[in-house]
Write an enzyme that holds these catalytic residues in place. Structure first.
Site, mmCIF file in Angstrom:
data_model
loop_
_atom_site.group_PDB
_atom_site.id
_atom_site.type_symbol
_atom_site.label_atom_id
_atom_site.label_comp_id
_atom_site.label_asym_id
_atom_site.label_seq_id
_atom_site.Cartn_x
_atom_site.Cartn_y
_atom_site.Cartn_z
ATOM 1 N N ASP A 58 0.862 -1.177 0.000
ATOM 2 C CA ASP A 58 0.000 0.000 0.000
ATOM 3 C C ASP A 58 0.902 1.233 0.000
ATOM 4 O OD1 ASP A 58 -2.189 1.649 0.041
ATOM 5 O OD2 ASP A 58 -3.173 0.673 1.724
ATOM 6 N N GLU B 94 -10.446 7.123 4.327
ATOM 7 C CA GLU B 94 -9.366 6.637 5.193
ATOM 8 C C GLU B 94 -9.359 7.328 6.553
ATOM 9 O OE1 GLU B 94 -5.674 5.634 3.176
ATOM 10 O OE2 GLU B 94 -6.623 5.989 1.249
HETATM 11 C C1 BGC Z 1 -5.173 2.967 0.341
HETATM 12 C C2 BGC Z 1 -5.392 1.850 -0.650
HETATM 13 C C3 BGC Z 1 -5.298 2.371 -2.050
HETATM 14 C C4 BGC Z 1 -3.988 3.113 -2.239
HETATM 15 C C5 BGC Z 1 -3.793 3.680 -3.626
HETATM 16 C C6 BGC Z 1 -3.956 3.800 0.023
HETATM 17 O O1 BGC Z 1 -3.883 4.904 0.851
HETATM 18 O O2 BGC Z 1 -5.034 2.417 1.642
HETATM 19 O O3 BGC Z 1 -6.626 1.238 -0.408
HETATM 20 O O4 BGC Z 1 -5.411 1.316 -2.957
HETATM 21 O O5 BGC Z 1 -3.913 4.174 -1.321
HETATM 22 O O6 BGC Z 1 -4.543 4.803 -3.843
HETATM 23 C C1 BGC Z 2 -3.571 9.693 -2.391
HETATM 24 C C2 BGC Z 2 -4.389 8.481 -2.080
HETATM 25 C C3 BGC Z 2 -3.728 7.766 -0.972
HETATM 26 C C4 BGC Z 2 -3.476 8.676 0.222
HETATM 27 C C5 BGC Z 2 -2.688 7.953 1.265
HETATM 28 C C6 BGC Z 2 -3.442 10.558 -1.159
HETATM 29 O O1 BGC Z 2 -2.702 11.703 -1.436
HETATM 30 O O2 BGC Z 2 -4.151 10.397 -3.426
HETATM 31 O O3 BGC Z 2 -4.490 7.608 -3.166
HETATM 32 O O4 BGC Z 2 -4.504 6.690 -0.617
HETATM 33 O O5 BGC Z 2 -2.799 9.852 -0.153
HETATM 34 O O6 BGC Z 2 -2.259 8.746 2.315
#
Ligand code: BGC
Ligand code: BGC
Length: 802
Positions: free
Chosen positions: A313, A514
């Site tokens: 991830d 998230e």
């Molecule tokens: C998330 C994932 C996601 C990845 C790519 C991460 O922060 O936990 O679920 O696939 O970002 O965007």
């Molecule tokens: C990204 C997401 C990612 C996240 C993780 C964002 O800036 O666009 O895809 O999951 O950061 O911290």
């Protein structure tokens, strides 16, 4: 502890070049073993001709806005991604044709002829189409998983997978980071809505169905062919089991018991043939999953027989003890095959190459990881003939994005996901009725779609003009009312001239994704819906409450007032599905996949104990049995939103920690739990023990970097910051408060240096207007610590102090 290097040396001989495992008891047919032999041969041939540099590049996955086609030509990354905030050529709202153009550009760069005799290995693009291909404008937006869990309808989920795969293909993308098969155990977790259910028995068949829809069924000759893309089961494992529902947090407990909940949906996904699994950010009993050999290799590979690739991830490897974003052999050795390294790809690539050359990473392990990546490419047909993305099935057929057929599936899913919790008989709405539709959410498609919609967090500036072709809940009701010979009127604030027969009040959570969605309690605090329901009660207008949320919440006050209450979850772009149920055009069949809390206290709720409605609850429209009056006491609601942005090592609800890249205004990077290493932004934030474990943070900011906190909603007041300066500033450092106020901290920091913990108070005397965010801006590298940031009311005229 096992010495991983020795382990790999010793087993190197035993591992075939192709590195395949067969699921125990899964006897191969002669045809399957012939196919397997062809796959093995192709993979082994490629591997034998690849240099260490090219092999490592297969394991490096950068994001689209941090590398160029020229970088692709030079380094040949095995894959790349667009993050939740990334769009082609820096435009999140780019036309679909731009996505396809970028796919072609990167693909062609990855197969450009090379002088050094290296074999050609096409790259592949991964995206988060977690409820439809929703990073792209015009795509069908399906309900989030929490809604799909309420349908219990695996066939429907399979069809959603097929429709999503087709829309992904339109833009030339190969790979989807979905389904999330987390089993959320604590609804305070900001990702609860990505989970189908708190019960693994409900999660497993739906996750497997989405895999089948995305990839095609096992044995189907067209599997991973036209109309299909690679799927990813995520996040392995324990994502839904962290203490207090803290995103990316710690999971504790007996491992066998944990496996029965959180690893339980994986055998079904693997059985359905999922080609990728994403490692989880969380730790289990103190060990981050990205460095957890016992679970990534021992359980996932050996016990569960997974033979696809394991992708990391977002900088998850950088969180492993002893690792940074640019240096982490631990992850590869533990069983990770691809590092998701959005920005720091160059450093990681170079370090990893050096570690293979000096033997830190045995060649056998490198070969195994690379062969897994190649194997998935082979199965996806990427190695057969070299066809650029725009030449593939469905590519460039822009009418397929949000096509009527796909929208019809989404509408069906919306209708089947509505869970009716209360009904005094006001539902179904009567034909010919005069309906008032109230609440600012009624005509807000972005709110109905939630996070992971066009942007990572969703919501915000996204008005309905960003969703051409979509139908809001209001529009759906308006059409249905007309068709029944009645009429509907939209009145966000609930005012009316002619008294309506019934009011539908639409309200709920604002979008989040998230960690930004982590909450301390489940009490629903926003009072817009409550106020409207009270008003209609006083006016004698019967009401239907439609509640939009990413989780069950304590809404006893609203439920007492409303004559009918519908948990609508995050339905997405086809709001007409809500009207289908309210009018009785479709039956109410949705059943809770999560226990609905009776009280608003913070404790996790799983199972019937303490539930107002247990998993499986959901009324038919004909069930008008009375709902008892509910207890309206909720202590956290009396406290109002927290005024501590950061305290005791935790960010408050609605607060995000961010950094901004030098010289790029507007592009923020986020730090989950106010921790992380953002190399590009030049900000490193580490946990620091002041009085308790990691109850404070140590922040190192490089020259010209910016780091801050922002709070939604703005609770107002002065800022009191408990801090300690570690290095004396050698150039100006300032604190930006709100948008415009700049407080010079250079002198105060110089004075504070070496004097231990102190407090500064920032009032409107030195920061006129204050505002909802603070941001440190430094011209030279500086290190300081923060233990708390709290808003407070101070007497007028109170001076700033440091
Ligand atoms: C998330 C994932 C996601 C990845 C790519 C991460 O922060 O936990 O679920 O696939 O970002 O965007
Ligand atoms: C990204 C997401 C990612 C996240 C993780 C964002 O800036 O666009 O895809 O999951 O950061 O911290």
């Amino acid at each position: 502890m096992i010495d991983m290097k020795a382990f790999w040396m010793a087993t190197a001989a035993a591992i075939t070049l192709a590195g395949c495992t067969t699921v125990p008891g899964d006897m191969e047919t002669p045809a399957a073993s012939t196919a397997r032999a062809a796959e093995d041969a192709r993979v082994a041939d490629l591997l034998a001709r690849m240099s260490v540099e090219r092999k490592v590049a297969q394991l490096i996955q950068p994001q689209i806005n941090s590398f160029t086609a020229e970088d692709m030509r030079r380094y040949r990354f095995g894959s790349y991604l667009n993050g939740g905030n990334g769009g082609p050529y820096g435009d999140e709202y780019a036309e679909a044709s731009e996505w396809l153009k970028l796919a072609d550009e990167m693909y062609l760069a990855s197969i450009a002829p090379q002088a050094d005799g290296q074999p050609t290995v096409p790259t592949m693009w991964g995206t988060d189409a977690v409820h439809g291909h929703t990073n792209v404008m015009k795509a069908t937006i399906f309900p989030h998983n929490i809604g799909l869990g309420a349908t219990r309808d695996a066939d429907l989920v399979r069809r959603i997978g097929e429709a999503t795969a087709t829309e992904i293909e339109v833009t030339g993308i190969d790979w989807n980071f979905s389904p999330t098969i987390a089993v959320a155990q604590d609804d305070r977790w900001g990702r609860t809505y990505e989970s189908y259910s708190e019960d693994p028995k409900i999660v497993a068949p739906l996750g497997a169905a989405l895999v089948e829809g995305l990839q095609g069924r096992k044995g189907d000759p067209n599997r991973l062919g036209a109309g299909h893309v690679i799927a990813t089961a995520k996040h392995f494992f324990g994502d839904g089991g962290t203490d207090q529902g803290v995103d990316q947090g710690e999971v504790t407990g007996d491992i066998e018991k944990l496996k029965k909940i959180h690893a339980a949906p994986y055998p079904a996904a693997i059985g359905a043939g999922v080609e990728a699994v994403m490692a989880s950010f969380n730790s289990i009993n103190g060990r981050k999953m990205h460095g957890n050999e016992a679970l990534l290799t021992g359980v996932l590979r050996n016990e569960l027989g997974f033979d696809g690739l394991v992708v990391g991830d977002w900088n998850g490897h950088g969180q492993v003890a002893g690792c940074t974003n640019t240096d982490c052999p631990q992850s590869l050795l533990a069983g990770l095959d691809i590092y998701m390294v959005p920005d720091d790809w160059k450093g990681l690539l170079e370090t990893t190459v050096a570690q293979v050359k000096d033997g830190t990473i045995p060649m056998a392990r490198l070969d195994e990881a690379v062969s897994r990546v190649l194997r998935v490419k082979y199965r996806a047909g990427l190695l057969d003939e070299f066809v650029q993305p725009s030449g593939r099935p469905n590519a460039g057929k822009y009418d397929l994005l949000g096509s009527p057929e796909h929208r019809a599936i989404a509408r069906e899913a919306v209708a089947k996901s509505q869970v009716l919790l209360k009904n005094n008989g006001v539902l179904p709405l009567k034909a010919g009725a005069n309906i008032l539709v109230a609440g600012s959410a009624a005509d807000d498609i972005a709110q109905a779609a939630g996070g992971w919609t066009l942007t990572w967090q969703g919501g915000g500036d996204l008005d309905n003009s960003y969703f051409p072709g979509a139908t809001s809940i209001w529009k759906g009701l308006e059409t249905a009312a007309k068709e029944s010979g009645g009429k509907a009127v939209l009145s966000a604030d609930g005012t009316y001239t002619a008294k309506p027969d019934v009011a539908v009040v639409v309200f709920g959570e604002e979008p989040y994704a998230e960690f930004a969605g982590d909450r301390k309690h489940l009490g629903f605090t926003d009072e817009e819906g409550l106020t409207l329901l009270r008003k209609f009660k006083a006016d004698g207008v019967p009401t239907v409450a439609v509640f939009l949320s990413g989780r069950p919440m304590w809404v006893n006050r609203e439920m007492n007032l409303a004559d009918a209450f519908v948990a609508s979850w995050l339905p997405g772009s086809e709001g007409a599905g809500v009207a289908d149920v309210l009018t009785g055009a479709m039956p109410a069949t949705g059943k809770l996949g999560f226990s609905w809390p009776a009280t608003c206290d913070a404790g996790p709720l799983n199972g019937p104990k303490g539930a107002l409605f247990a998993v499986g609850y959901g009324r038919a429209l004909t069930d008008t049995s009375p709902t008892p009056q509910l207890d309206e006491n909720c202590a956290p609601l009396l406290e109002g939103p927290s005024r501590a942005l950061f305290e005791s090592g935790r960010l408050a609800d609605g607060v995000v920690a961010f950094a901004v890249k030098p010289n790029v205004e507007g592009v923020g990077e986020y730090l989950a739990q106010m921790r992380g290493d953002l190399t590009d932004s030049g900000v490193l934030v580490r946990g620091y023990d002041r009085n308790a474990q990691e109850d404070a943070r140590e922040i190192t900011m490089r020259a010209n970097s910016r780091f801050g906190l922002s709070q939604t909603p703005d609770t107002g007041g002065a800022y009191r910051i408990t801090y300690e300066v570690v290095t004396r500033p050698t150039a100006p450092i300032k604190l930006r408060v709100g948008e415009d106020a700049l407080v010079d901290l250079t002198q105060p920091f110089a004075v504070a240096h070496g004097k231990g913990w102190r407090e500064m108070l920032i009032t409107d005397q030195c920061a006129p207007g204050l505002g909802n965010r603070i941001r440190f801006e430094t011209e030279a590298e500086v290190t300081f610590r923060i233990a708390s940031v709290v808003r407070e009311d101070v007497a007028e005229g109170t001076a700033c102090s440091f």
